[in-house]
Design an enzyme around this catalytic site. Structure first.
Site, mmCIF file in Angstrom:
data_model
loop_
_atom_site.group_PDB
_atom_site.id
_atom_site.type_symbol
_atom_site.label_atom_id
_atom_site.label_comp_id
_atom_site.label_asym_id
_atom_site.label_seq_id
_atom_site.Cartn_x
_atom_site.Cartn_y
_atom_site.Cartn_z
ATOM 1 N N TYR A 24 -12.788 -0.932 1.930
ATOM 2 C CA TYR A 24 -14.112 -0.175 1.616
ATOM 3 C C TYR A 24 -15.403 -0.937 1.707
ATOM 4 C CZ TYR A 24 -17.734 2.817 -0.534
ATOM 5 O OH TYR A 24 -18.587 3.389 -0.571
ATOM 6 N N THR A 70 0.841 -1.209 -0.129
ATOM 7 C CA THR A 70 -0.098 0.188 0.068
ATOM 8 C C THR A 70 0.635 1.361 0.135
ATOM 9 O OG1 THR A 70 -0.239 -0.365 2.338
ATOM 10 C CG2 THR A 70 -2.172 -1.130 0.862
ATOM 11 N N ILE A 117 7.434 -4.587 8.620
ATOM 12 C CA ILE A 117 7.039 -3.946 7.209
ATOM 13 C C ILE A 117 7.113 -2.633 7.608
ATOM 14 C CG2 ILE A 117 5.956 -4.121 4.904
ATOM 15 C CD1 ILE A 117 5.434 -7.144 5.752
#
Length: 291
Positions: free
Chosen positions: A107, A44, A203
């Site tokens: 979403y 992302t 990460i």
């Protein structure tokens, strides 16, 4: 399966918003020289939400080829469409990635059963190690420890990137998974505590701009050396916070541009770092010894 500091690599872009592959190659070499333990391509932070399928696959293949097996490459292949996640994961496998990182569907806010069935279907469709990614602050969807435990029983689901910053989740997850199921943090500010509590690495967004420091911090934490890990991490505290002064990856891409590693371009609907926020990020970089 993987250990240490894994960078959530940005995707550099040219002024026309196309991928800047020359700068991407520069970033790969920067991280390998700095000791980064693995590269996450098109997660992302790599603007996966706005790269199309062709671009996404091309960036993963490029990073895999340039790394050339020197360190592991993990491909971000999550999507809020199960069929698209399968396509991206297959693409990453075909490109030679070592594993995939799949963010929870964003979403559409699936139920826990929907999350289970989504990840189960992707795992069964593509035989490559897969890491779950829970970041409810961005997805409006929280994968609970009970669901993580259920998914850990699927042979090629090998770990989770847990980005809630809630250290108590480590014990809850570890209580129900096998010893070879890995836990990675996605929250730089609490990374040291996460690893000391039994995590296996992180990460990291901060690792984009401070890869050597992050490698040493995570190395010390994995060795159980809390004093050294916290001492090394202290100068990065403002960076962990202020790289999120605006939506990620806006600040970190600006920081990398200030370091001369990439240009200032970012893809809409994200915009360049505002003038008001620039001194905040610059001060954090100076505190960390980067500028």
């Amino acid at each position: 399966m993987f250990r240490g500091s894994m960078v959530a690599l940005v995707t550099p872009m040219l002024d026309d918003e196309s991928v800047d592959f020359a700068s991407l190659e520069k970033l790969v070499e920067f991280h390998i020289e700095a000791g980064t333990d693995a590269i996450v391509a098109v997660g992302t932070t790599g603007e996966s939400a706005t790269l199309d399928m062709e671009e996404h696959c091309a960036v993963v293949k490029f990073v895999v080829d340039k790394v050339n097996k020197r360190i592991p490459v993990i491909a971000g292949t999550g999507a809020n469409s199960t069929s698209e996640a399968i396509q991206l994961t297959q693409c990453a496998k075909d490109a030679g990635a070592d594993a995939c990182l799949l963010v929870t569907p964003y979403y559409n806010k699936p139920t826990q059963e929907g999350l289970y069935l989504h990840h189960k279907k992707v795992a069964e469709a593509v035989d490559i190690p897969q890491i779950l990614y829970n970041v409810p602050g961005r997805t409006a969807c929280d994968m609970l420890p009970e669901t993580v435990i259920r998914l850990s029983k699927i042979k090629n689901i090998v770990g989770i990137k847990e980005a809630t910053g809630d250290i108590s989740r480590i014990a809850k997850i570890k209580a129900g998974v096998s010893e070879d199921f890995d836990l990675y943090t996605g929250d730089d500010a609490s990374a040291v505590d996460f690893i000391l509590a039994g995590g296996h690495g992180g990460i990291s967004v901060t690792a984009n701009v401070a890869p050597k420091a992050c490698h040493e911090i995570y190395k010390a934490a994995l060795a159980g050396d809390a004093e050294t890990a916290r001492r090394l991490d202290a100068p990065l505290a403002a960076l962990h916070r202020d790289l999120f002064v605006e939506s990620n990856p806006i600040p970190v891409k600006w920081a990398l541009a200030e370091m001369g590693l990439i240009g200032h371009a970012i893809r809409l609907p994200l915009t360049p770092l505002s003038a008001n926020a620039q001194p905040v990020v610059r001060a954090a970089m100076q505190q960390a010894g980067i500028l």
